[in-house]
Design a protein around this motif. Structure first.
Motif, PDB file in Angstrom:
ATOM      1  N   ASN A 513      36.217  11.861  65.590  1.00 29.52           N
ATOM      2  CA  ASN A 513      35.114  10.913  66.225  1.00 29.52           C
ATOM      3  C   ASN A 513      33.979  10.749  65.716  1.00 29.52           C
ATOM      4  OD1 ASN A 513      33.564  12.839  67.586  1.00 29.52           O
ATOM      5  ND2 ASN A 513      35.688  13.381  68.686  1.00 29.52           N
ATOM      6  N   HIS A 514      33.080  10.056  65.982  1.00 31.67           N
ATOM      7  CA  HIS A 514      31.901   9.619  65.235  1.00 31.67           C
ATOM      8  C   HIS A 514      31.003  11.228  65.555  1.00 31.67           C
ATOM      9  CE1 HIS A 514      30.513   8.819  69.450  1.00 31.67           C
ATOM     10  NE2 HIS A 514      29.430   9.048  68.854  1.00 31.67           N
ATOM     11  N   ARG A 518      28.892  13.219  62.576  1.00 31.94           N
ATOM     12  CA  ARG A 518      27.390  12.636  62.804  1.00 31.94           C
ATOM     13  C   ARG A 518      26.591  13.228  61.814  1.00 31.94           C
ATOM     14  NH1 ARG A 518      26.779  14.869  67.753  1.00 31.94           N
ATOM     15  NH2 ARG A 518      26.498  16.859  66.932  1.00 31.94           N
ATOM     16  N   SER A 543      35.047   3.688  70.656  1.00 28.53           N
ATOM     17  CA  SER A 543      34.266   4.705  70.060  1.00 28.53           C
ATOM     18  C   SER A 543      34.612   5.009  68.411  1.00 28.53           C
ATOM     19  CB  SER A 543      34.369   6.004  70.895  1.00 28.53           C
ATOM     20  OG  SER A 543      33.576   6.882  70.335  1.00 28.53           O
ATOM     21  N   PRO A 545      35.431   6.123  64.974  1.00 30.63           N
ATOM     22  CA  PRO A 545      35.036   7.290  64.549  1.00 30.63           C
ATOM     23  C   PRO A 545      34.104   7.350  63.259  1.00 30.63           C
ATOM     24  CG  PRO A 545      37.537   6.730  63.757  1.00 30.63           C
ATOM     25  CD  PRO A 545      36.990   6.040  64.699  1.00 30.63           C
ATOM     26  N   SER A 547      31.590   5.224  62.776  1.00 29.54           N
ATOM     27  CA  SER A 547      30.408   4.418  62.704  1.00 29.54           C
ATOM     28  C   SER A 547      29.301   4.978  62.262  1.00 29.54           C
ATOM     29  CB  SER A 547      30.089   4.392  64.367  1.00 29.54           C
ATOM     30  OG  SER A 547      30.011   5.662  65.073  1.00 29.54           O
ATOM     31  N   ASP A 548      29.015   6.089  61.887  1.00 25.54           N
ATOM     32  CA  ASP A 548      27.830   6.871  61.347  1.00 25.54           C
ATOM     33  C   ASP A 548      28.117   6.901  59.712  1.00 25.54           C
ATOM     34  OD1 ASP A 548      26.628   7.273  63.650  1.00 25.54           O
ATOM     35  OD2 ASP A 548      26.930   9.652  63.550  1.00 25.54           O
ATOM     36  N   HIS A 573      31.977  -0.658  60.768  1.00 21.39           N
ATOM     37  CA  HIS A 573      30.749   0.079  60.615  1.00 21.39           C
ATOM     38  C   HIS A 573      30.455   0.668  59.301  1.00 21.39           C
ATOM     39  CE1 HIS A 573      29.615  -0.550  64.792  1.00 21.39           C
ATOM     40  NE2 HIS A 573      30.881  -0.041  65.127  1.00 21.39           N
TER      41      HIS A 573
END
Length: 928
Positions: A513-514, A518, A543, A545, A547-548, A573
């Motif tokens: 996950n993100h 992170r 959500s 994973p 995205s960052d 993303h």
């Protein structure tokens, strides 16, 4: 018949007028590069079992690889027209004959590799015309004779490799070594018994490298200054070499000397070393008898210019204090593979300039004390030993160390104090050990570390903060561990990390996950292949994973184990994504929105993912994709719209697809050979799977002339047909609309029923109460709502394609058996359903049964409001037969009890004619 002609004419009209994207293929090779760029194009024909050189090689090719085949002869015309070739590799073949002039077409050739063949003679005119050749490999042949003028035209030749042939005298290569620009000569493993300057006519040569290893040399005599520029001399494994007669001034520039495995006496070897006393920098002494090696090292270390010493495979066992005592000036010492199990504490203390120390592949059980307190040391290799434990003082005062290799030991634990002095360490390799957890090993240490390798260990859990202090880290390899748990924030603090490899672990989607990723804003490569990530639903989109990971360029998620990944995790993303490999998963279908917007995506790998079509490409905006691999899927048809959605495509791999062959495939066959933009790999091997009469037929062998007509006749027929059909269609629509449609489907039902009766009938009546026809995008509603209610609460037996279809049977046969083996057919209607090819076929079969049996066997369930104009005639059949026949799923907030009650009543109706069945009277009526 008129309708069929109109349909065929329309297809041909669209085919001719469309602005096609073109393709091409080679029968036995692959192409790398753009056919329009002759300097960069490579043709790869290796490992193809070829017996002759292919004839369809593009004329503007610059690099040709024909290695590892069965070519036995190069004929006069084999390279005709390939005048732009710069590099040719024909190694590992069976070539025993090359026709004179066969290579003369290659005017631009710079590199030619004929190694590992069966050449015995180099004829007089073999290399005629190769004036630009700079590198020639003839090693591992059977050459015994070289023509006196074979090399006379090779004015620009710089490197020749004649290793492992059957040449007996240096005189045979006299004309080679006298070439004006020759710098490197590899002539090892032949039958030379002497090397004497008079055999070379005492001419001054430009050689810088002379490789004579593994010749049975007895005499090495240089009585004239024939090698004034020689820098590298390799005499390894040359036997006894009983006579050495060389004035030291004649080898005054030799910097590299290899005397490994030579059987000369200590005195003569000392004499050899004295010959290069003024220039030697690099000395290799492998496999020298133990009793001689120490004395030779002492002699060598008195050469003031010596800096690098390699003494592998000498069975030294113990390195005492006086072993390297005289080697004060050395900067690089390699003692790998010596069975060393002990170094005395001060055995390295005299080497105050030591920078590189290699002690790998030995029998050390701990980090030796001798390696401490060496501030000049920058690289220490202790890999492939038996070190079990690391102590706090093992690397004491190694303040200049930048590379530390500890792979392939038995280390199980790392204390937090072990690396405390390694302030300048950049690379740390700890792979293939028994490390179970990190235990704060990297807490507040290694501030300059850029690469950390922890592969093939026993790690099972990564905790928050394990790597937090490694703020300079750029590369982290953790593949082939047993990681099944990653806490949120595991990689926090790694703001400079660019490459993270987590493949071949036990990671599931619960830990992807993100929050885990992170802070990795500079990550460019992420490898999650061969884990247990499944994503059985599309809930991950809420959500995503990644995205960052806004800098991500390369993403590997292929080969997920267990059942494979069913849904692709959101990647929208990652705007810089360039490479995506999601092969060997269980997608079946993909949605266009998953790839939008990813404007830079260039390479997409989708092989072996059970895809049934490429319709996801339409609308995905994959404008920059040049490489698409979709081999080993269940794709039956590839249409023009899909490939036109990839305007930059240069490489397409569709091998092992299951094509349905007919007029619909005609445009693809033409497209594959029309232009120079897109290479279709192995197109000549494509075969048909459907229909049965074409099974195993090569796609390119199909006779599709009936799919086309002469252009003039086509225009006449199409125009006339269009006018007549327009008038006929207007009349029919106004007066006989529903009668014609009804008759058409009744006729099709008759044909379909006859085909079905030819099969083996069910022995116990219907096997299921209902067949569920639905689109894959509506699967969550079927699994969460419909299935629990009808099977769980009401007790009906349902047939679902993902669960009850027989593996290996054609899909259409499974559909027919499922519908006729069920009392009812429930069609779950939605806009996605109307767009699906397979859903359309399912409702056709159900409609055929309805018309044939005249029984109430079809139930339509609408999940959303659909305008009548969007319903094709297939979906209007039920409405035509009975105007009170569908159910609508309640809107959000409405009670579902009435819906389930009505559906139960519909399923309970007996097999009586639909017009006599009153049970659905209360079900929702005509929509108009």
């Amino acid at each position: 018949m008129i309708i069929h002609m109109f349909f065929l004419s329309y297809l041909l009209y669209s085919w001719i007028l469309a602005d096609l994207a073109y393709g091409y293929y080679l029968k036995n090779c692959k192409i790398r590069g753009n056919l329009n760029d002759s300097f960069d194009i490579k043709v790869l024909c290796g490992k193809r079992n070829l017996e002759v050189i292919p004839t369809d090689i593009p004329q503007n090719v610059s690099i040709l690889d024909l290695a590892i085949n069965n070519v036995s002869k190069i004929g006069m015309m084999d390279f005709q027209g390939l005048s732009k070739l710069r590099i040719v590799n024909i190694s590992w073949n069976q070539i025993s004959e090359v026709n004179n002039g066969a290579l003369g077409h290659l005017k631009a050739l710079q590199e030619l590799n004929l190694a590992h063949n069966r050449l015995t003679t180099l004829s007089e005119h073999l290399f005629q015309g190769l004036a630009n050749l700079s590198l020639l490999r003839l090693d591992d042949n059977l050459i015994t004779t070289i023509g006196s003028s074979s090399f006379q035209h090779l004015f620009n030749l710089k490197t020749v490799n004649l290793t492992n042939n059957k040449l007996c005298s240096i005189k045979e290569i006299q004309n080679i070594v006298q070439l004006p620009h020759l710098q490197e000569l590899y002539a090892g493993s032949n039958r030379f018994t002497s090397f004497q300057s008079q055999e070379l006519s005492n001419m001054s040569l430009g050689l810088r490298l002379l490789y004579l290893s593994q010749n049975p040399l007895e005499i090495f005599r240089i009585t004239a200054d024939v090698l004034p520029y020689l820098e590298m001399l390799d005499l390894a494994y040359c036997g006894k070499l009983e006579s050495w007669d060389v004035d030291r001034s004649f080898l005054r520039n030799v910097k590299f000397l290899n005397l490994s495995g030579i059987q000369m006496s200590f005195e003569k070897m000392s004499m050899v070393l004295q010959t290069v006393n003024s220039s030697l920098v690099y000395l290799r002494l492998y496999k020298i008898k133990k009793e001689k090696v120490k004395g030779l090292i002492d002699v060598a270390c008195h050469i003031p210019t010596l800096r690098l010493l390699r003494v592998r495979l000498n069975n030294l066992s113990v390195l005492s204090e006086d072993f390297l005592q005289s080697c004060k000036q050395l900067t690089d010492v390699d003692m790998n593979e010596n069975n060393v199990f002990h170094l005395t504490e001060f055995s390295l203390r005299s080497m105050v300039h030591l920078s590189v120390l290699k002690l790998g592949h030995n029998h050390l059980s701990s980090v030796p004390n001798a390696t401490r307190n060496l501030p000049s040391l920058t690289l220490l290799d202790l890999s492939f030993n038996f070190i079990k434990k690391l102590e706090c003082l093992d690397f004491a005062n190694l303040t200049g160390l930048t590379h530390l290799f500890l792979s392939r030991n038995q280390i199980s634990n790392i204390g937090k104090c072990v690396f405390q002095d390694l302030k300048e360490l950049r690379v740390l390799k700890l792979g293939s050990n028994k490390i179970l957890n990190l235990n704060d090993a990297f807490m507040n240490v290694l501030p300059q570390l850029e690469t950390l390798v922890l592969v093939f260990c026993k790690l099972s859990c990564l905790r928050t903060g394990d790597f937090k202090s490694l703020q300079s880290l750029k590369t982290l390899h953790l593949y082939d561990n047993q990681i099944d748990n990653m806490e949120n924030g595991t990689f926090e603090g790694l703001g400079n990390l660019t490459e993270l490899i987590l493949s071949s672990n036990k990671i599931s989607q619960d830990y992807i996950n993100h929050n885990v990723f992170r802070g990795l804003t500079h990550l460019r490569t992420l490898d999650l292949s061969s884990n247990f990530i499944t994503y059985t639903t599309d809930g991950y989109l809420n959500s995503p994973p990644f995205s960052d990971l806004t800098s991500l360029e390369n993403l590997y998620i292929h080969s997920q184990r267990h059942k494979g990944m069913c849904h692709l995790p959101g990647i929208i993303h990652t705007p810089k994504l360039w490479f995506l490999d999601i092969s060997k998963n269980e997608f079946t279908a993909l949605m266009p929105k998953l790839f939008h917007p990813i404007p830079r995506l260039n390479r997409l790998y989708l092989s072996k993912t059970h895809l049934q079509s490429l319709d996801f490409i339409i609308g995905a905006q994959l404008n920059r994709v040049t490489y698409l691999q979709v081999s080993k899927n269940e794709i039956t048809v590839v249409n023009e719209t899909e490939l036109r959605s990839l305007p930059s495509l240069t490489y397409l791999d569709m091998q092992f697809s299951t094509f349905t062959c007919g007029c619909s495939i005609a445009w693809l066959i033409q497209w594959m050979g029309s232009d120079n933009q897109t290479q279709v790999v192995a197109a000549n091997m494509f075969t048909c799977k459907y229909p049965g009469e074409f099974k195993v037929t090569k796609l390119l062998d199909l006779d599709l002339q009936f799919c086309s007509v002469p252009l003039g006749l086509y225009y006449c027929i199409s125009t006339t047909t269009l006018v007549l059909l327009t008038m006929l269609a207007s009349f029919t629509y106004h007066f006989l609309k529903w009668q014609v449609v009804y008759g058409y489907y009744l006729f099709l039902a008759f044909l379909y029923e006859n085909k079905r009766k030819q099969r083996k009938p069910l022995t116990n009546g219907c096997e299921y109460d209902a067949f569920i026809s639905y689109n894959v995008h509506d699967e969550p509603w079927v699994l969460r709502e419909l299935l629990p209610e009808l099977e769980g609460h009401q007790g009906w037996r349902l047939c679902l394609h993902h669960r009850d279809f027989q593996p290996g049977k054609p899909i259409l046969d499974n559909i027919v058996d499922g519908i006729y083996g069920s009392r009812k057919t429930i069609c779950v209607m939605s806009r996605r359903y109307l767009e699906s090819e397979w859903c359309s076929r399912e409702i056709q079969v159900a409609s055929f049964r309805l018309f044939d049996e005249q029984k109430d066997v079809l139930i339509l369930v609408f999940l959303e409001e659909i305008p009548d104009r969007q319903l094709s005639p297939y979906h209007r059949m039920r409405k035509l037969v009975k105007k009170r026949t569908y159910l609508s799923w309640p809107r959000a907030g409405e009670h579902t009890g009435v819906f389930w009650q009505q559906l139960r009543l519909a399923l309970e109706t007996k097999d009586v004619p639909a017009r006599d069945n009153p049970i659905l009277t209360g079900v929702r009526q005509e929509r108009d």
